[in-house]
Design a protein around this motif. Structure first.
Motif, PDB file in Angstrom:
ATOM      1  N   THR A 268       2.165  11.968 -12.412  1.00  0.00           N
ATOM      2  CA  THR A 268       0.691  11.927 -13.157  1.00  0.00           C
ATOM      3  C   THR A 268      -0.223  11.679 -11.790  1.00  0.00           C
ATOM      4  OG1 THR A 268       0.959   9.475 -13.346  1.00  0.00           O
ATOM      5  CG2 THR A 268       1.722  10.863 -15.208  1.00  0.00           C
ATOM      6  N   THR A 269      -1.492  11.672 -12.377  1.00  0.00           N
ATOM      7  CA  THR A 269      -2.650  11.628 -11.249  1.00  0.00           C
ATOM      8  C   THR A 269      -2.446  10.077 -11.005  1.00  0.00           C
ATOM      9  OG1 THR A 269      -3.846  13.386 -12.659  1.00  0.00           O
ATOM     10  CG2 THR A 269      -4.963  11.635 -11.169  1.00  0.00           C
TER      11      THR A 269
ATOM     12  N   ASP B 154       0.160   9.770  -8.652  1.00  0.00           N
ATOM     13  CA  ASP B 154      -0.199  10.291  -7.191  1.00  0.00           C
ATOM     14  C   ASP B 154      -1.426   9.384  -6.349  1.00  0.00           C
ATOM     15  OD1 ASP B 154       0.030  12.451  -5.509  1.00  0.00           O
ATOM     16  OD2 ASP B 154      -1.915  13.224  -6.130  1.00  0.00           O
ATOM     17  N   GLU B 155      -2.030   8.860  -6.937  1.00  0.00           N
ATOM     18  CA  GLU B 155      -3.197   8.042  -6.541  1.00  0.00           C
ATOM     19  C   GLU B 155      -2.829   6.913  -6.056  1.00  0.00           C
ATOM     20  OE1 GLU B 155      -6.028   7.497  -9.603  1.00  0.00           O
ATOM     21  OE2 GLU B 155      -7.100   9.527  -9.345  1.00  0.00           O
TER      22      GLU B 155
END
Length: 93
Positions: A21-22, A25-26
């Motif tokens: 998921t974003t 990743d962040e």
């Protein structure tokens, strides 16, 4: 206790049938973790907790393992409707 689930999670990672998921990743970027570190956490780790998502009522699994350089880290993941694994977040120990 969660041996069958852990085996399924690892198989999906080995077959590259997962989605980051974003948010995951962040979080990985913030902690300096690579995709290979995340895979290592899953492949070397164990399920330490099972949680039910408040909104969707789906099960999420918290895995604790080691990164490539031997540091402890956690991965939170769930199974998707089409059989993929979704990595929701990651964080260092």
């Amino acid at each position: 206790m969660h041996g069958r689930i852990l085996k399924r999670i690892r198989e999906l990672v080995r077959r590259r049938r997962y989605v980051m998921t974003t948010h995951a990743d962040e979080e990985a970027d913030e902690d300096g973790l690579s995709v290979l570190d995340i895979e290592s956490v899953i492949l070397t780790g164990a399920i330490v907790e099972r949680q039910r998502d408040r909104e969707t009522q789906e099960w999420k699994y918290v895995l604790r393992g080691q990164t490539l350089d031997g540091q402890g880290a956690f991965v939170v993941a769930k199974f998707g409707l089409l059989g993929s694994l979704y990595i929701l977040t990651v964080y260092e120990e």
